[in-house]
Write an enzyme that holds these catalytic residues in place. Structure first.
Site, PDB file in Angstrom:
ATOM      1  N   GLN A 103       5.314  -7.326   3.312  1.00 27.92           N
ATOM      2  CA  GLN A 103       4.882  -8.724   3.395  1.00 27.92           C
ATOM      3  C   GLN A 103       4.127  -9.174   2.156  1.00 27.92           C
ATOM      4  O   GLN A 103       4.200 -10.330   1.756  1.00 27.92           O
ATOM      5  CB  GLN A 103       3.985  -8.944   4.630  1.00 27.92           C
ATOM      6  CG  GLN A 103       4.721  -8.895   5.944  1.00 27.92           C
ATOM      7  CD  GLN A 103       4.784  -7.486   6.504  1.00 27.92           C
ATOM      8  OE1 GLN A 103       4.413  -6.527   5.826  1.00 27.92           O
ATOM      9  NE2 GLN A 103       5.262  -7.350   7.728  1.00 27.92           N
TER      10      GLN A 103
ATOM     11  N   GLU B 151       3.868  -1.723   2.833  1.00 25.84           N
ATOM     12  CA  GLU B 151       4.294  -2.874   3.645  1.00 25.84           C
ATOM     13  C   GLU B 151       4.908  -3.948   2.743  1.00 25.84           C
ATOM     14  O   GLU B 151       4.442  -4.180   1.630  1.00 25.84           O
ATOM     15  CB  GLU B 151       3.118  -3.412   4.460  1.00 25.84           C
ATOM     16  CG  GLU B 151       1.912  -3.884   3.640  1.00 25.84           C
ATOM     17  CD  GLU B 151       1.958  -5.354   3.308  1.00 25.84           C
ATOM     18  OE1 GLU B 151       2.896  -6.036   3.750  1.00 25.84           O
ATOM     19  OE2 GLU B 151       1.067  -5.809   2.578  1.00 25.84           O
TER      20      GLU B 151
ATOM     21  N   CYS C 178      -5.282 -11.946   4.400  1.00 27.43           N
ATOM     22  CA  CYS C 178      -6.329 -11.435   5.288  1.00 27.43           C
ATOM     23  C   CYS C 178      -6.976 -10.174   4.735  1.00 27.43           C
ATOM     24  O   CYS C 178      -8.105  -9.848   5.095  1.00 27.43           O
ATOM     25  CB  CYS C 178      -5.750 -11.163   6.672  1.00 27.43           C
ATOM     26  SG  CYS C 178      -4.415  -9.952   6.704  1.00 27.43           S
TER      27      CYS C 178
ATOM     28  N   THR D  79       3.138 -12.578  10.290  1.00 23.85           N
ATOM     29  CA  THR D  79       2.571 -11.433  10.995  1.00 23.85           C
ATOM     30  C   THR D  79       2.782 -11.556  12.499  1.00 23.85           C
ATOM     31  O   THR D  79       3.131 -10.577  13.169  1.00 23.85           O
ATOM     32  CB  THR D  79       1.069 -11.302  10.687  1.00 23.85           C
ATOM     33  OG1 THR D  79       0.884 -11.187   9.271  1.00 23.85           O
ATOM     34  CG2 THR D  79       0.484 -10.066  11.355  1.00 23.85           C
TER      35      THR D  79
END
Length: 424
Positions: free
Chosen positions: A114, A112, A49, A191
């Protein structure tokens, strides 16, 4: 040479990023098409994203122009539509960029974790498509190793800061006590799972999970005592949602202005807090113009995220030092690859000479010569044969004034300087 070309949350708004997203079901087609249509030998694509990036190796002149045109063609765009938002890196800068991405230093949320999993997914997709070669494969493995090192040796991941965390933090600021509230989670990916976990830890009253695949949603819902519905049931249940967080891979919006207007009417105008984390967006932008709707996209979360970053900034500086060192390590490996074929050829030649001389020494022993004589022959002949070509070449180079080759021989064979005198 290695290259990176892409857009991210810093270089392009969400309206641009959502137009160049690669869906998972087209990744194999994209990778093989890139190799087939451009002068690219190896390639991997990362599409999230917050970023779409193409990592590739090419020996062509200015291959990034060709790759940019391919990217535009694949998404039915004109190159000029995305050109202003594109960044390009080559060689050491491309290596450093990938390492920073893997460590979360280039993310919307500093540090982060991820993104590392998403990079591993890109690596696996490229491997499955057959577009991952020796150099790019080694670079990705190096990036994974560096990211693990940064996680274990710095405090980069010590604070629970993520897009999901930021979304829930903002909801808590707006609503305060979450016990009476209902949250509708659209999607069932990583997420959404993180957001549900944060909501659950903040004692949200009720969670509803809507997803295209009910079985996947049930797995997630079981962790948080959540109710599961299908995407088609959302309009009928939307009025129950005080908080809505959406993150799907849908190419088109799944929630429009009309549905939200009807939900607001049923709620008697009680506010709704919405976070659209998806790219392309799940919620029509026009929804944000409605009274009593607080709609945030991933770009809007940045201010909230900044408030939670201070503890990670010192760790990020330490991580940058590690990355600079590891870029040098990888570039050293990359430069060494150019010498591999020469080293192999040199060893093969030496081995051939060894076998020839050894065979003659064995024949001498078989003919009645003493072992000492055969060994003396072996040592003398092997030394002469191995040294003949280098000595002849150095002599010719000196005659022709190519003294840089003579200097290189000093370094190559670790010879004493001509001015050095042997110890008495």
């Amino acid at each position: 040479m290695l290259f990176t070309l892409g857009v991210n949350h810093k270089s392009a708004p969400v309206g641009i990023r959502e137009r160049v997203v690669f869906s998972p079901d087209r990744m194999d087609e994209a990778l093989t098409g890139l190799i087939r249509s451009t002068p690219v030998e190896e390639a991997a694509i990362l599409s999230t994203c917050n970023r779409t990036e193409i990592y590739f190796r090419s020996e062509a002149h200015q291959p990034t122009d060709r790759v940019l045109h391919w990217l535009a063609d694949f998404h039915r765009l004109k190159p000029g539509e995305i050109q202003p938002y594109i960044y390009r890196h080559s060689e050491a800068e491309a290596v450093k960029h990938l390492l920073r991405v893997a460590c979360g230093l280039d993310s919307l949320v500093l540090g982060e974790p991820q993104i590392l999993g998403q990079l591993k997914g890109s690596y696996q997709s490229a491997g499955a498509a057959g577009t991952l070669g020796r150099q790019l494969g080694r670079l990705f493995q190096h990036a994974f190793s560096v990211a693990k090192n940064v996680r274990t040796s710095t405090a980069i991941g010590s604070s629970p800061v993520s897009v999901a965390f930021a979304a829930v933090s903002l909801a808590r600021q707006i609503w305060g006590d979450m016990k009476p509230l209902t949250a509708l989670m659209i999607g069932a990916g990583e997420t959404i799972e993180l957001a549900a976990r944060h909501l659950h830890s903040n004692q949200i009253g009720r969670i509803i999970v809507a997803n295209r695949t009910v079985e996947r949603a049930k797995t997630l819902a079981s962790e948080f005592d959540a109710e599961v519905i299908t995407l088609s049931e959302i309009p009928a249940r939307l009025a129950e949602a005080d908080i809505l967080i959406s993150s799907t891979a849908s190419p088109l919006p799944i929630l429009g202005k009309g549905a939200v207007e009807r939900a607001l009417k049923a709620r008697k105008r009680r506010p709704m807090f919405m976070v659209d984390i998806a790219v392309p967006r799940d919620i029509e932008p026009e929804v944000g113009s409605l009274d009593n709707v607080f709609l945030y996209t991933v770009d809007d979360l940045e201010e909230v995220i900044q408030e939670n970053l201070q503890s990670r900034r010192e760790a990020a500086r330490q991580a940058e030092e590690i990355i600079d060192s590891q870029v040098s390590t990888f570039m050293g490996w990359l430069r060494a690859q150019s010498a591999v074929s020469t080293i192999c050829a040199f060893r093969d030649k030496a081995h051939t000479v060894q076998l020839e001389v050894l065979e003659k020494a064995n024949q001498m022993v078989a003919a009645g010569k003493s072992p000492e004589e055969a060994l003396s022959f072996l040592a003398h002949t092997l030394t002469n044969k191995l040294l003949h070509d280098p000595c002849h070449t150095m002599n010719e180079a000196a005659r022709e004034g190519r003294l840089e080759l003579v200097d290189a021989a000093h370094a190559l064979f670790k010879l004493p300087s001509p001015t050095d005198k042997p110890h008495s």
